[in-house]
Design a protein around this motif. Structure first.
Motif, short mmCIF file in Angstrom:
data_model
loop_
_atom_site.label_atom_id
_atom_site.label_comp_id
_atom_site.label_asym_id
_atom_site.label_seq_id
_atom_site.Cartn_x
_atom_site.Cartn_y
_atom_site.Cartn_z
N TYR A 54 -2.96 4.78 -3.03
CA TYR A 54 -3.89 5.83 -2.61
C TYR A 54 -3.45 7.11 -3.32
O TYR A 54 -2.40 7.65 -3.03
CB TYR A 54 -3.85 6.01 -1.09
N GLU B 77 -1.77 -1.58 -3.80
CA GLU B 77 -2.83 -0.57 -3.81
C GLU B 77 -2.20 0.81 -3.66
O GLU B 77 -1.37 1.04 -2.77
CB GLU B 77 -3.81 -0.80 -2.67
N ASN C 269 -8.31 5.22 -5.34
CA ASN C 269 -7.56 4.01 -5.04
C ASN C 269 -7.37 3.23 -6.34
O ASN C 269 -8.34 2.76 -6.92
CB ASN C 269 -8.29 3.12 -4.04
N CYS D 20 0.86 -1.18 0.00
CA CYS D 20 0.00 0.00 0.00
C CYS D 20 0.90 1.23 0.00
O CYS D 20 1.76 1.36 0.87
CB CYS D 20 -0.89 0.04 1.23
#
Length: 192
Positions: free
Chosen positions: A122, A120, A98, A42
């Motif tokens: 952001y 992922e 996202n 992330c």
């Protein structure tokens, strides 16, 4: 006391030397660690930015970008097994908050082709007006005087001061580039 300090320094030196010699990478996580391991799973990235990450793929794979709105959002990777860098690109006009970058196992040694994991992203600092400007400026892509050095659309999108000064007047952008912009080392043949 001095001997203890010398032992600590020697131990630290050996640890650093070992890590350097074997080029250890510390990876974060994977849902299927027998297949993939990621430096980070992330990350936060600004719209219009790139990020280099390390991955380990134990098998060949296919990489895909999930739901996204920009054609400048993509991934550079080898799709081959091994430890490697991948480059994530988030387009300057990306509007999706996202964005998932998927890695699917695609190797003859693995029968289950449904195995995948992902990173992922952001997306931060989304410019909602960028997409509107891009739509408004789209006709500049077909300006008759566009050439290998000058593209009216790219020039317009790269410089907010020109957007304010000339709007989508392609002739004014063309004249500005050849009279002023080129000498100022402004970029007119690709998006920044």
């Amino acid at each position: 006391m001095r001997k203890q300090i010398e032992k600590i320094i020697a131990t630290a030196f050996i640890i650093v030397l070992t890590i350097t010699a074997f080029n250890f990478k510390s990876f974060a996580y994977s849902e299927i660690p027998d297949y993939f391991d990621f430096e980070q799973c992330c990350v936060s990235m600004d719209a219009g930015s790139t990020r280099v990450l390390w991955i380990t793929a134990n098998y060949n794979y296919d990489a895909y970008v999930g739901e996204h709105t920009s054609n400048k959002t993509y991934i550079e990777c080898s799709e081959k097994s091994g430890t490697q860098q991948v480059v994530l690109h988030i387009g300057p006009d990306e509007q999706t908050k996202n964005v998932m970058f998927y890695f699917y196992v695609d190797d003859d040694k693995v029968s289950d082709k449904g195995l995948y994991d992902g990173i992922e992203v952001y997306v931060q600092n989304i410019d909602t007006s960028y997409a509107q400007k891009a739509d408004m400026a789209a006709p500049l892509k077909w300006y008759a005087n566009n050439n290998s050095e000058f593209n009216a659309y790219d020039y317009y999108m790269n410089y907010p001061d020109l957007q304010n000064a000339f709007g989508t007047n392609s002739d004014a952008l063309f004249t500005h580039f050849y009279q002023t912009g080129k000498a100022e080392h402004r970029v007119a043949n690709k998006l920044l």
